[in-house]
Design a protein around this motif. Sequence first.
Motif, mmCIF file in Angstrom:
data_model
loop_
_atom_site.group_PDB
_atom_site.id
_atom_site.type_symbol
_atom_site.label_atom_id
_atom_site.label_comp_id
_atom_site.label_asym_id
_atom_site.label_seq_id
_atom_site.Cartn_x
_atom_site.Cartn_y
_atom_site.Cartn_z
ATOM 1 N N UNK A 196 0.831 -1.211 0.000
ATOM 2 C CA UNK A 196 0.000 0.000 0.000
ATOM 3 C C UNK A 196 0.864 1.259 0.000
ATOM 4 N N UNK A 197 2.037 1.192 0.619
ATOM 5 C CA UNK A 197 2.935 2.353 0.581
ATOM 6 C C UNK A 197 3.490 2.560 -0.829
ATOM 7 N N UNK A 198 3.773 1.462 -1.526
ATOM 8 C CA UNK A 198 4.176 1.599 -2.923
ATOM 9 C C UNK A 198 3.075 2.301 -3.726
ATOM 10 N N UNK A 199 1.810 1.916 -3.514
ATOM 11 C CA UNK A 199 0.724 2.480 -4.303
ATOM 12 C C UNK A 199 0.553 3.974 -4.057
ATOM 13 N N UNK A 200 0.898 4.474 -2.848
ATOM 14 C CA UNK A 200 0.744 5.921 -2.619
ATOM 15 C C UNK A 200 1.914 6.718 -3.186
ATOM 16 N N UNK A 201 3.092 6.095 -3.339
ATOM 17 C CA UNK A 201 4.192 6.839 -3.974
ATOM 18 C C UNK A 201 4.238 6.620 -5.486
ATOM 19 N N UNK A 202 3.480 5.632 -5.962
ATOM 20 C CA UNK A 202 3.485 5.332 -7.400
ATOM 21 C C UNK A 202 3.144 6.547 -8.272
ATOM 22 N N UNK A 203 2.089 7.339 -7.966
ATOM 23 C CA UNK A 203 1.784 8.477 -8.841
ATOM 24 C C UNK A 203 2.918 9.499 -8.934
ATOM 25 N N UNK A 204 3.713 9.624 -7.899
ATOM 26 C CA UNK A 204 4.846 10.549 -7.926
ATOM 27 C C UNK A 204 5.927 10.007 -8.858
ATOM 28 N N UNK A 205 6.206 8.725 -8.746
ATOM 29 C CA UNK A 205 7.255 8.100 -9.557
ATOM 30 C C UNK A 205 6.859 8.024 -11.024
ATOM 31 N N UNK A 206 5.563 7.791 -11.289
ATOM 32 C CA UNK A 206 5.137 7.624 -12.682
ATOM 33 C C UNK A 206 5.004 8.951 -13.432
ATOM 34 N N UNK A 207 5.354 10.046 -12.787
ATOM 35 C CA UNK A 207 5.563 11.286 -13.546
ATOM 36 C C UNK A 207 6.802 11.155 -14.429
ATOM 37 N N UNK A 208 7.722 10.281 -14.024
ATOM 38 C CA UNK A 208 9.025 10.160 -14.693
ATOM 39 C C UNK A 208 9.261 8.778 -15.296
ATOM 40 N N UNK A 209 8.559 7.776 -14.796
ATOM 41 C CA UNK A 209 8.740 6.401 -15.260
ATOM 42 C C UNK A 209 7.401 5.781 -15.619
ATOM 43 N N UNK A 213 16.794 11.912 -11.362
ATOM 44 C CA UNK A 213 18.056 11.866 -12.120
ATOM 45 C C UNK A 213 18.170 10.573 -12.925
ATOM 46 N N UNK A 214 17.754 9.465 -12.326
ATOM 47 C CA UNK A 214 17.807 8.178 -13.032
ATOM 48 C C UNK A 214 16.911 8.226 -14.268
ATOM 49 N N UNK A 215 15.748 8.875 -14.141
ATOM 50 C CA UNK A 215 14.830 9.014 -15.280
ATOM 51 C C UNK A 215 15.452 9.884 -16.375
ATOM 52 N N UNK A 216 16.081 10.981 -15.971
ATOM 53 C CA UNK A 216 16.707 11.884 -16.948
ATOM 54 C C UNK A 216 17.784 11.171 -17.756
ATOM 55 N N UNK A 217 18.491 10.258 -17.106
ATOM 56 C CA UNK A 217 19.582 9.532 -17.771
ATOM 57 C C UNK A 217 19.078 8.298 -18.516
#
Length: 517
Positions: free
Chosen positions: A242-255, A401-405
């Motif tokens: 469930x913690x992954x699911x709440x941070x997922x929208x932040x991460x999927x801006x880039x991935x 940064x990982x997304x940018x690269x």
Amino acid sequence: MEKLQLLWADDEIELLKPHILFLEQKGYDVTTAKSGDEALEIIKERDFDAVLLDENMPGLSGLETLNRLKTIKTGLPVIMITKSEEEYIMDDAIGSKIADYLIKPVNPNQILLSLKKTLDNRRLVSEKTNTEYRKDFQQIGMTLSDNLSFQEWSDVYKKIIYWDLELDKAADKSMLDVLKMQKTDANTQFCKFVEKNYVAWLNNKANDAPVMSHTLFKNRIAPEIDKSASTFVLMIDNLRFDQWKVIEPVITQYFKVDTEEIYCSILPTATQYARNAFFAGLLPSEIEKRYPNLWMNDEEEGLKNQHEEEFLNEQLKRLGKTVKTSYNKITNIAAGKRLADSIPNLMQNKLNVIVYNFVDMLSHARTDMEVIRELADDEPAYRSITLSWFEHSPLFDMVRQIAEKKARLIITTDHGTVHVKEPSKVVGDKNVNTNLRYKTGKTLDYNKKEVFEIRNPHDAFLPKQHVSSAYIFAKENKFFAYPNNYNYYVNYYKNTFQHGGVSLEEMLIPYIALSAK
């Protein structure tokens, strides 16, 4: 029911009389203004639920009125109405945080729909969410009575987490209590499933054994290494699904998410066991046998996870992966910032592994610090703190940064954590370990109905410190408590987040493979 108060500002307000009458028939009380200045004066004097604002008015324009209005009543919803389809006007209005944007000519139903979206959205979504969960409740209940496989348990757990997050957002929380009861029932059934199958999984006597701590790297991560010039494996210690699911929208801006999978932590669901198994690609007793100088048992003093890099390098050799690798473990913000600064240098490595300890530290702080207890009083608050931390952490900077690269990113964890509520009495000698969710020792006394017991540790590939050593694991939301000073102990640890035992939250954990957008 009290009427909702609207302010409608338009220099041609007389022509809108039919629209105003329509809204009044629908239960709205409409106040009118013929200019931006007049609207602002009215807003200073009275409270409104929403403002309908014409963009093209003589004198103070709609956009100028909007900007001034937001300084007076920051949270007041504004629906902008305009004749213009110029994109820059739309951008300006949206940038000023309007609730909606309508282009003239508008009909009364358009305005009504916009008002419902703006003012009734939360209530309507809440009612729809509760109705949909009522429909799914019976289906989930019927599924729980089946003889489920591990994959089916993963699907059930994902569905429960989905409804947990959706109902938590709903204005009406009444169905959350029903979901909690269903989650409790699911955990009871899951513990029976684990007791029946766990030893068979480890001994290769089950056809449907899940990917587990000691097989995750070989079966999932090793094949990913060749897909990109550089792959980052981010292990966030103690991260629940469930913690992954709440941070997922932040991460999927880039991935974008290529794989979202649940894998199974070994027992004990504790860092010393599960994370060492992940890095070594071996079960605990196998690690102890192969690397006797690197494994530390519960009774021994010292850090139990200080050889992860050596285990990782040894596993890579066994898998025939002769790649340039880095390993970093972050336990404080200063170290996180230093690593974020060095991300460009890590791009030359084929594999970069980062262990980030914040969530685990949060769960321990939740136990030890009164202020954190109050901030994370329940699971929604615990998730909220995790999200807030992530958004402002050096880790998020690393992810960007990982997304940018254009490197590949894998996010996973070693085990989850469960919100414990019920004490389970246990008695042992002074050498018994301190973990609240599992105990190992030679003279344990406990209620057999409340634990998953492994009388012979070798059956579960666990180190056997004494001839008569055994392991017991707390099930569902129980935690072990000693009879001495029992009431103090129970009051102190009740409603804290613990790990080491058997539960959906601790054992069913995320493995996510992502590629940069």
